[in-house]
Design an enzyme around this catalytic site. Structure first.
Site, PDB file in Angstrom:
ATOM      1  N   LYS A  51       0.846  -1.192   0.000  1.00 60.24           N
ATOM      2  CA  LYS A  51       0.000   0.000   0.000  1.00 60.24           C
ATOM      3  C   LYS A  51       0.882   1.241   0.000  1.00 60.24           C
ATOM      4  CE  LYS A  51      -0.789   0.085   5.006  1.00 60.24           C
ATOM      5  NZ  LYS A  51      -1.750  -0.075   6.083  1.00 60.24           N
ATOM      6  N   GLY A  97      -5.403  -8.988  15.222  1.00 54.72           N
ATOM      7  CA  GLY A  97      -6.846  -8.808  15.072  1.00 54.72           C
ATOM      8  C   GLY A  97      -7.421  -9.930  14.211  1.00 54.72           C
ATOM      9  N   ASP A  98      -8.691 -10.246  14.390  1.00 54.91           N
ATOM     10  CA  ASP A  98      -9.252 -11.363  13.615  1.00 54.91           C
ATOM     11  C   ASP A  98      -9.680 -10.934  12.205  1.00 54.91           C
ATOM     12  OD1 ASP A  98     -11.537  -9.926  14.043  1.00 54.91           O
ATOM     13  OD2 ASP A  98     -12.652 -11.542  15.034  1.00 54.91           O
ATOM     14  N   GLN A 105      -4.703 -10.703   3.569  1.00 50.78           N
ATOM     15  CA  GLN A 105      -3.783 -11.210   4.595  1.00 50.78           C
ATOM     16  C   GLN A 105      -3.999 -12.685   4.954  1.00 50.78           C
ATOM     17  OE1 GLN A 105      -2.195  -8.387   7.635  1.00 50.78           O
ATOM     18  NE2 GLN A 105      -4.273  -7.637   7.516  1.00 50.78           N
ATOM     19  N   ASP A 210       5.039  16.191 -30.726  1.00 47.69           N
ATOM     20  CA  ASP A 210       5.765  16.263 -29.458  1.00 47.69           C
ATOM     21  C   ASP A 210       6.916  17.261 -29.593  1.00 47.69           C
ATOM     22  OD1 ASP A 210       6.877  15.753 -26.959  1.00 47.69           O
ATOM     23  OD2 ASP A 210       7.766  13.829 -27.538  1.00 47.69           O
TER      24      ASP A 210
END
Ligand code: SPV
Ligand code: MG
Length: 435
Positions: A51, A97-98, A105, A210
């Protein structure tokens, strides 16, 4: 009386804690009830692998965590996987944590359970507190990527990651692809780290050559749609930076908008794209003049995190390796934060040769490459040779051009859109993208 010496149990908790909240404290408190808490604090690199890079860097997060009263010790967790730290510490318990039973994860959790089994360690899971408005906190944090936060991300990624993978983005939609594209491979997430605002792609979207026909103001105002919808850092293709008198305004404009870097190339006069076969009308700037542009850009920049990257066109213009290396030295000494060595060879040999020599120098800075013509070369080869930033400079605009062309022809040929339906994105899919 018999004194029972009971060794305190070891409890491992993996955390990233960018925004610390009561959920973390709860986990640590519960964990401390089982024994001495060792926090495996995810490094910036480990977090950036799946992330956004955290707002606070590792050193700062470590200070916070090690001062929480439930914590005995903080060690770095360098990967998303817990395994190597668990093998090292052999904790009696892991507390988490659950909320990791589902989603990205899930696999990490399975590996933790398997590893703990080796020494009969146990996983303790705490009910995830749904009332912590984490998602809304993160949303503000991510979407509200204010200019200062976004601008600083590139330098931080450069120090946190092995290399920076950059993809061209020319509007909000293509920028969202850079922002959200992610694949899971061998326990790692592969993502893009930053966006390239390409003069070629911006010109193409406007149907202009360009050659700076699309001026800087137009291109920078076009960036606003990317800035509003994404969070990843932006590297701006500033051609040759324009006239020396204009550089200060260009730098101010870019950095106040939250752009992290600008790349200027050492060409002068009428500009043509570097990948054109015939470079006869292109001339290279003098070392003195171009070094001066770098100095001006660095001097007027307000922020310490805005990067000025010098792009060397010696190999494009057949001026040879010696000229390229000579220029690199002067540009570094003029204050360039990184060097882009450009090439239009089919093979990466020449940029690799450059990198091998340049990387040894005392004045060396991070190296950037644009593997458009030598597209067979894998990233790992470029990284091994010393490249830090790899820019895929025009691939989204070329992909969308071809896809649009094929779709248009299919409708012409079939006199209906049915045949093309299965090849293009479903309407529902594009609708959810902008929900
Ligand atoms: C661009 O993407 O506009 C570039 C890279 O400047 S190149 O097209 O290779 O010159
Ligand atoms: Mg360009």
């Amino acid at each position: 009386t018999k004194i029972i010496m009971k060794l305190k149990k070891k409890v491992y908790v993996g955390l990233s804690v960018d925004i610390i909240h009561e959920g973390h404290i709860n986990i640590l408190k519960v964990a401390s009830g089982y024994g001495d808490v060792i926090v495996g604090l995810l490094t910036d690199e480990a977090i950036a692998s799946y992330k956004n890079i955290p707002y606070l860097d590792y050193a700062r997060r470590k200070i916070i965590v090690q001062n929480i009263k439930y914590v005995k010790k903080v060690i770095p967790q360098k990967t998303l996987s817990y395994v190597s730290n668990l093998e090292l510490i052999r904790p009696d318990y892991v507390v988490h944590g659950d909320d990791w039973r589902e989603g990205i994860q899930k696999k990490t959790r399975a590996k933790v359970i398997k590893t703990l089994k080796k020494w009969s360690g146990k996983l303790v899971e705490i009910k995830y507190k749904k009332d912590i408005p984490l998602n809304s906190i993160y949303k503000i944090f991510e979407k509200g990527s204010l200019p200062d936060v976004r601008r600083s991300k590139l330098k931080r990624l450069i120090s946190a990651k092995k290399f920076i993978r950059v993809l061209e983005a020319h509007d909000a939609l293509s920028a969202l692809i850079v922002e959200n594209s992610k694949i899971y491979e061998k326990g790692n997430y592969e993502t893009f780290d930053a966006m390239w605002s390409s003069s070629l792609a911006d010109s193409l979207t406007k149907g202009k050559p360009d050659n700076q026909s699309v001026d800087f103001s137009t291109r920078i105002s076009g960036l606003s749609q990317i800035l509003e919808t994404t969070t990843k850092p932006i590297i701006f293709d500033a051609d040759n930076g324009g006239r020396s008198e204009h550089i200060s305004n260009l730098v101010r404009s870019l950095e106040s908008n939250g752009v992290s870097a600008m790349i200027i190339e050492d060409k002068k006069g009428a500009k043509i794209n570097s990948l054109f076969n015939n470079q006869a009308s292109s001339t290279q700037d003098s070392i003195k003049n171009f070094s001066n542009k770098i100095k001006i850009a660095k001097a007027v920049s307000f922020s310490s995190d805005f990067m000025v990257i010098a792009r060397i066109e010696s190999l494009i213009l057949n001026k040879g390796m010696k000229d390229a290396l000579n220029r690199a030295k002067s540009y570094c000494k003029a204050g360039a934060d990184a060097i882009l060595i450009h090439s239009k060879s089919k093979y990466s040999d020449e940029v690799i040769k450059f990198a091998n020599i340049f990387s040894q120098k005392s004045y060396a800075k991070p190296l950037v490459c644009v593997p458009s013509t030598y597209s067979k070369t894998y990233e790992k080869t470029l990284i091994k040779s010393g490249f830090k930033i790899i820019i895929y400079a025009n691939h989204q605009i070329r992909a969308s051009y071809r896809a649009m062309q094929i779709t248009a022809k299919s409708i012409l040929k079939n006199k209906r859109s049915y045949e093309t339906e299965k090849k293009i994105a479903k309407i529902q899919e594009v609708l959810t993208l902008i929900e």
